[in-house]
Motif scaffolding. Structure first.
Motif, mmCIF file in Angstrom:
data_model
loop_
_atom_site.group_PDB
_atom_site.id
_atom_site.type_symbol
_atom_site.label_atom_id
_atom_site.label_comp_id
_atom_site.label_asym_id
_atom_site.label_seq_id
_atom_site.Cartn_x
_atom_site.Cartn_y
_atom_site.Cartn_z
ATOM 1 N N THR A 61 11.769 1.919 -1.061
ATOM 2 C CA THR A 61 12.884 2.812 -0.740
ATOM 3 C C THR A 61 13.312 3.600 -1.971
ATOM 4 O O THR A 61 13.533 4.820 -1.897
ATOM 5 C CB THR A 61 14.072 1.993 -0.189
ATOM 6 O OG1 THR A 61 13.623 1.203 0.914
ATOM 7 C CG2 THR A 61 15.194 2.892 0.275
ATOM 8 N N GLN A 62 13.410 2.936 -3.115
ATOM 9 C CA GLN A 62 13.771 3.617 -4.370
ATOM 10 C C GLN A 62 12.712 4.651 -4.755
ATOM 11 O O GLN A 62 13.042 5.751 -5.186
ATOM 12 C CB GLN A 62 13.932 2.604 -5.497
ATOM 13 C CG GLN A 62 15.161 1.736 -5.378
ATOM 14 C CD GLN A 62 15.226 0.698 -6.482
ATOM 15 O OE1 GLN A 62 14.212 0.372 -7.089
ATOM 16 N NE2 GLN A 62 16.414 0.167 -6.728
ATOM 17 N N SER A 63 11.459 4.287 -4.602
ATOM 18 C CA SER A 63 10.367 5.205 -4.971
ATOM 19 C C SER A 63 10.364 6.449 -4.090
ATOM 20 O O SER A 63 10.165 7.570 -4.572
ATOM 21 C CB SER A 63 9.020 4.498 -4.876
ATOM 22 O OG SER A 63 8.953 3.436 -5.794
ATOM 23 N N ILE A 64 10.592 6.252 -2.788
ATOM 24 C CA ILE A 64 10.632 7.398 -1.871
ATOM 25 C C ILE A 64 11.821 8.304 -2.207
ATOM 26 O O ILE A 64 11.696 9.531 -2.220
ATOM 27 C CB ILE A 64 10.682 6.921 -0.400
ATOM 28 C CG1 ILE A 64 9.341 6.294 -0.017
ATOM 29 C CG2 ILE A 64 11.022 8.069 0.541
ATOM 30 C CD1 ILE A 64 9.329 5.617 1.335
ATOM 31 N N MET A 111 0.834 -1.212 0.000
ATOM 32 C CA MET A 111 0.000 0.000 0.000
ATOM 33 C C MET A 111 0.866 1.258 0.000
ATOM 34 O O MET A 111 0.591 2.212 -0.725
ATOM 35 C CB MET A 111 -0.938 0.000 1.213
ATOM 36 C CG MET A 111 -2.121 -0.930 1.059
ATOM 37 S SD MET A 111 -3.314 -0.763 2.397
ATOM 38 C CE MET A 111 -2.746 -1.999 3.533
ATOM 39 N N PHE A 112 1.937 1.244 0.796
ATOM 40 C CA PHE A 112 2.845 2.394 0.816
ATOM 41 C C PHE A 112 3.547 2.568 -0.530
ATOM 42 O O PHE A 112 3.774 3.698 -0.970
ATOM 43 C CB PHE A 112 3.882 2.257 1.937
ATOM 44 C CG PHE A 112 3.371 2.669 3.283
ATOM 45 C CD1 PHE A 112 2.887 3.944 3.504
ATOM 46 C CD2 PHE A 112 3.360 1.766 4.339
ATOM 47 C CE1 PHE A 112 2.407 4.328 4.754
ATOM 48 C CE2 PHE A 112 2.888 2.134 5.584
ATOM 49 C CZ PHE A 112 2.413 3.419 5.788
ATOM 50 N N LEU A 113 3.864 1.456 -1.196
ATOM 51 C CA LEU A 113 4.486 1.535 -2.518
ATOM 52 C C LEU A 113 3.530 2.165 -3.527
ATOM 53 O O LEU A 113 3.934 3.014 -4.334
ATOM 54 C CB LEU A 113 4.925 0.144 -2.987
ATOM 55 C CG LEU A 113 5.582 0.070 -4.372
ATOM 56 C CD1 LEU A 113 6.856 0.903 -4.413
ATOM 57 C CD2 LEU A 113 5.869 -1.374 -4.754
ATOM 58 N N VAL A 114 2.266 1.764 -3.479
ATOM 59 C CA VAL A 114 1.266 2.355 -4.380
ATOM 60 C C VAL A 114 1.151 3.856 -4.119
ATOM 61 O O VAL A 114 1.113 4.663 -5.055
ATOM 62 C CB VAL A 114 -0.111 1.654 -4.204
ATOM 63 C CG1 VAL A 114 -1.210 2.419 -4.917
ATOM 64 C CG2 VAL A 114 -0.049 0.222 -4.727
ATOM 65 N N LEU A 115 1.128 4.242 -2.843
ATOM 66 C CA LEU A 115 1.045 5.662 -2.505
ATOM 67 C C LEU A 115 2.290 6.421 -2.955
ATOM 68 O O LEU A 115 2.181 7.550 -3.471
ATOM 69 C CB LEU A 115 0.838 5.833 -0.994
ATOM 70 C CG LEU A 115 -0.529 5.420 -0.463
ATOM 71 C CD1 LEU A 115 -0.555 5.452 1.059
ATOM 72 C CD2 LEU A 115 -1.625 6.305 -1.029
ATOM 73 N N ALA A 116 3.472 5.808 -2.792
ATOM 74 C CA ALA A 116 4.713 6.460 -3.223
ATOM 75 C C ALA A 116 4.730 6.625 -4.742
ATOM 76 O O ALA A 116 5.136 7.685 -5.257
ATOM 77 C CB ALA A 116 5.926 5.647 -2.768
#
Length: 197
Positions: free
Chosen positions: A183-186, A21-26
């Motif tokens: 981590t990469q997306s953030i 979910m955090f990856l989708v948001l990022a």
């Protein structure tokens, strides 16, 4: 009434879904930054409405699998059993006095009425999670007190044995992969934000 509930299968599965979910948001934040800052004129080539809808569907799917086990349960007392499927808005009811035979198989509990070859009610062990062993044990004890013919096809409740550890390991590995991508997306979202004040 007593209740047979479902729980998430492993904690690592829930961690995996949270990280997803955090990856989708990022990824959505990166998409938003590309549109707002008009990076390389990509804002014109994106279908913003469809993209937002797609991200909403991804997030909704993750939430569904995170909380999905809560949509299923079985209520029972001394007189009747009611299996609920709140997703399909269905409930199956059977009176205890109608039960002549119960088979506790590897997929669930099949309850048979007298002179009926097909199960009149089926209580599954897996519904976007695993069944509560306490609920199943109390229901099993109730059936025994009613002098119902019971056939048990397992020694340990399915979903609570060694296979659970294997699934836990698989979800842990998947969670680590998602964490690396997150981590990469953030980092990318932060770099875009800093580069376009």
């Amino acid at each position: 009434m007593k209740r047979i509930k479902y729980y998430y299968s492993t904690m690592s599965r829930q961690v995996f879904l949270i990280l997803l979910m955090f990856l989708v948001l990022a990824r959505f934040v990166i998409f938003y930054e590309v549109i707002v800052f008009d990076i390389n004129n990509y804002a014109d080539s994106y279908n913003i409405g469809a993209s937002i809808l797609l991200y909403t569907v991804y997030l909704g799917t993750c939430l569904f699998f995170f909380f999905g086990h809560k949509f299923f349960y079985t209520d029972y007392n001394e007189t009747e059993i009611i299996y609920y499927n709140r997703i399909l808005r269905k409930k199956n009811i059977m009176r205890i006095e109608e039960i002549s035979k119960a088979i506790l198989g590897k997929r669930g509990i099949s309850l048979y009425a007298a002179n009926n070859e097909n199960a009149s009610l089926f209580i599954p062990f897996f519904r976007l999670g695993i069944v509560s062993p306490v609920g199943v044990d109390e229901f099993y004890k109730l059936l025994k007190t009613k002098n119902i013919s019971i056939e048990k096809k397992f020694t340990k409740l399915p979903g609570h044995g060694s296979s659970r550890k294997a699934f836990s390991l698989i979800y842990s590995c998947l969670a680590l992969l998602i964490l690396a991508s997150l981590t990469q997306s953030i980092a990318l979202a932060r770099a875009i934000f800093i580069g376009h004040p």
